[in-house]
Design a protein around this motif. Sequence first.
Motif, mmCIF file in Angstrom:
data_model
loop_
_atom_site.group_PDB
_atom_site.id
_atom_site.type_symbol
_atom_site.label_atom_id
_atom_site.label_comp_id
_atom_site.label_asym_id
_atom_site.label_seq_id
_atom_site.Cartn_x
_atom_site.Cartn_y
_atom_site.Cartn_z
ATOM 1 N N SER A 731 0.753 -1.240 -0.159
ATOM 2 C CA SER A 731 0.051 -0.042 -0.114
ATOM 3 C C SER A 731 0.915 1.199 -0.010
ATOM 4 N N VAL A 732 1.960 1.466 0.698
ATOM 5 C CA VAL A 732 2.992 2.107 0.672
ATOM 6 C C VAL A 732 3.400 2.593 -0.730
ATOM 7 N N GLU A 733 3.806 1.774 -1.159
ATOM 8 C CA GLU A 733 4.110 1.575 -2.786
ATOM 9 C C GLU A 733 3.245 2.236 -3.745
ATOM 10 N N LYS A 734 2.159 2.007 -3.413
ATOM 11 C CA LYS A 734 1.030 2.322 -4.293
ATOM 12 C C LYS A 734 0.594 3.698 -4.009
ATOM 13 N N VAL A 735 0.354 4.121 -2.943
ATOM 14 C CA VAL A 735 0.213 5.567 -2.423
ATOM 15 C C VAL A 735 1.407 6.502 -3.093
ATOM 16 N N VAL A 746 9.875 10.964 -1.039
ATOM 17 C CA VAL A 746 9.531 11.292 0.245
ATOM 18 C C VAL A 746 8.438 10.464 0.937
ATOM 19 N N VAL A 747 7.570 10.077 0.268
ATOM 20 C CA VAL A 747 6.422 8.989 0.961
ATOM 21 C C VAL A 747 7.112 7.891 1.062
ATOM 22 N N MET A 748 7.828 7.248 0.164
ATOM 23 C CA MET A 748 8.753 5.893 0.702
ATOM 24 C C MET A 748 9.529 6.252 1.683
ATOM 25 N N HIS A 754 9.495 5.362 9.303
ATOM 26 C CA HIS A 754 8.512 5.166 10.432
ATOM 27 C C HIS A 754 8.445 3.538 10.565
ATOM 28 N N ILE A 755 8.171 2.850 9.719
ATOM 29 C CA ILE A 755 8.084 1.350 9.768
ATOM 30 C C ILE A 755 9.320 0.617 10.551
ATOM 31 N N GLN A 776 16.225 -0.928 4.238
ATOM 32 C CA GLN A 776 16.879 -0.723 3.050
ATOM 33 C C GLN A 776 16.183 0.265 2.027
ATOM 34 N N LYS A 777 14.809 0.004 2.053
ATOM 35 C CA LYS A 777 13.984 0.990 1.255
ATOM 36 C C LYS A 777 14.186 2.413 1.707
#
Length: 913
Positions: A731-735, A746-748, A754-755, A776-777
């Motif tokens: 979902s993070v990738e999708k958003v 920035v979103v990633m 945070h994760i 890593q991401k």
Amino acid sequence: MTAIKHALQRDIFTPNDERLLSIVNVCKAGKKKRNCFLCATVTTERPVQVNVVKVKKSDKGDFYKRQTAWALRDLAVVDAKDAVKESPEFDLHFDKVYKWVASSTVEKNTFISCIWKLNQRYLRKKIDFTNVSSQLLEESVPSGENQSVAGGDEEAVDEYQELNAREEQDIEIMMEGCEYAISNAEAFAEKLSRELQVLDGANIQSIMASEKQVNILMKLLDEALKEVDQIELKLSSYEEMLQSVKEQMDQISESNHLIHLSNTNNVKLLSEIEFLVNHMDLAKGHIKALQEGDLTSSRGIEACTNAADALLQCMNVALRPGHDMLHAVKQQQQRFSDLREQFARRLASHLNSVFVQQFAQNFLQLCNRSHSVSVPGHDQSSTLAQHSAELTLPNHHPFHRDLLRYAKLMEWLKNTDYGKYEGLTKNYMDYLSRLYEREIKDFFEVAKIKMTGTTREGKKFATLPRKESAVKQETESLHGSSGKLTGSTSSLNKLSVQSSGNRRSQSSSLLDMGNMSASDLDVADRTKFDKIFEQVLSELEPLCLAEQDFISKFFKLQQHQSISGTTTNEAEEMDGGTLSRSYTSGVPQTILSEKDMIRQMMTKIFRCIEPELNNLIALGDKIDSFNSLYMLVKMSHHVWTAQNVDPASFLSTTLGNVLVTVKRNFDKCISNQMKQMDEVKISKKSKVGILPFVAEFEEFAALAESIFKNAERRGDLDKAYIKLIRAVFVSVEKVANESQKTPRDVVMMENFHHIFATLSRLKISCLEAEKKEAKQKYTDHLQSYVIYSLGQPLEKLNHFFEGVEARVAQGIREEEVSYQLAFNKQELRKVIKEYPGKEVKKGLDNLYKKVDKHLCEEENLLQVVWHSMQDEFIRQYKHFEGLIARCYPGSGITMEFTIQDILDYCSSIAQSH
């Protein structure tokens, strides 16, 4: 050869009680000459055994050893190869063919001749001699004799007997005593003859001297014979005297036998009478106790129990053959049967009455506690929750304690009249199932009220008016049915239906409440729910265990008989209301184990527990879906505890079934969270920041870790973690891909940071791989964002040096790049002049503002990103300086700002903002 033969006889065959008759020196045909000896032997003991033995020298060569032996009866053929021409070769056919070559033809012929003689003398089965000269065989058989080889050489061989060691030693001593024994054999023989004559004379004199003694011995024998004759005469007279005594003793013996037989019969008759009197006589006190004994007092119950046991012993006594034909025995058995039937009816009626009275008392207490009673002059009512402030179930220990006094009598009834025993069991289950249903439903109503914290909007639960006359009428109807074991229980059904109707409406009102999201509840609400759910399970568990223990002890369920042809599942059906009804001559036909019978009774009595638990679980899940985590842990612990006690018990089975429902709700909670992630929508006009489902995962993980600490079902949570974290990543990738206001990197970067922080703080072992992946991401997208953003402050300078690197990549030497028209020194100076220190600081300031707009405040990554940009900018500066030094050597061209200037610019910009 003679010396060898003598040595073999001494060393090998004499110790084995064998005689050596013939020997031949041979070797195997066609092989290297390794000589050995074939020997023909016979045993000295009878029956005579004839063998062919193979002997060879030892490896050291100092002695002979026996290697192989064949019985002569196993020899089938002797093949001499050629009957005309002399040849040393010959074959012996035993189990296989052995080919030999003799050292000489003479030895071969002598050996074959010996074999022929032994065959003719000792064997019935004749050996086949082929290619053997008939002359050789004829010479072996002396002419003129009708018997097979009985004389000649063979007799000489048979008469020959070797001296033993003792004889050899005596001869040697004798010869040593005569010096000329060897040189003058005739003188030695003459001396031996003289000595022999002296010995013979001595023997004759000795015989003549003993004649006198022989005569004396003969006289003594004659006198002894005379004495024997006299003794025989006396014995004959004694025998005549004893004959008359024998006749008298025979008469006395016959008389004694008859007396003994009569005594034996009398003793046996007395033994039979004593057996019947001792085992089939019931004391008057026992008879009175069975007919009139008090079944309400402890002393009376004990007397009745003893009397019932005595009656059962009398009825079950193993009669001896013929006893059942006695009229008195038949009368006594009929009397015992009547007593048993009379006492069984009285006991069953009394116990049924006790069941009804106990049920009525408990039911009235429950009604008084659960419902309000109107008082004249007072307009007041109280709710169920107010009357049941404590979430507890009534204690049935006094009821169980009173009934356990009859446990031995119940066992007696089970063994003597199973029909009445089964009727009591059915009535007990009917009464108790209604009582427990009322208590458990009221208990769960209180639990639901405590969970929701309120009743319906502004409304109190309606009260059921219960007039004393109605209660009395129900009680009387119960008492009236105590005399019938299978009487109608319609009054109980009516009472249960009337009292449960209002509770069902109350339960439905609770379940009709609107669903409340997890965000509307705080930790205190969830902790409150956890305590209430744990208290519900903690109250149910001892209640079920106490009832199960009572049933096992009271109904004596070591072995139970059930319906013929009925399966266990069919017997567990609740609508039937019976445990067993099928009998053949009073003997039930199918046997169930104690555990199966107890489980059936518990299922009948506590049939409302499972649906009430499922309703409570549905309410908890409706209040807050995260409650399924608490319920899964608590229910799993109680199931595990129950299974450790008895895996097949009612409590274990029921809680296990409810655990399946809880697990489904837990899976549903996880699926709903994943579905919400998939359906999330972001605003196109505002920054993305930390996504809601990322924050929700953090909340879920923190809550789950606190709940599942040291829990038995940790594996279910770990599986849910894997599903959720993978859904979060997707979902993070999708958003990030759909984001328009905030850059994808920035979103990633922010969300994976945070994760990573969440997983690092919670230290979830099953998510170590996902934690590394999140880090890593985060690192990759931070680096990508920094590199992408730093291309803007020195855009023209970046493009210029990218062109320089492209020319070098095409094969142009670095020092020759300055000769390219577009990349000469003048063009380089022109580009550098466009970026003085003031312009660089201005570009960095604009970059800082742009990064500040992109990043959210929650994650606080601005300084981290800015520091990374500073490092990347310095790295690019050093790269540009290196390219100038290599491609424009000696030009003296440098950047108009230094690394220290960059550090000062970045520091001042960060402090100013």
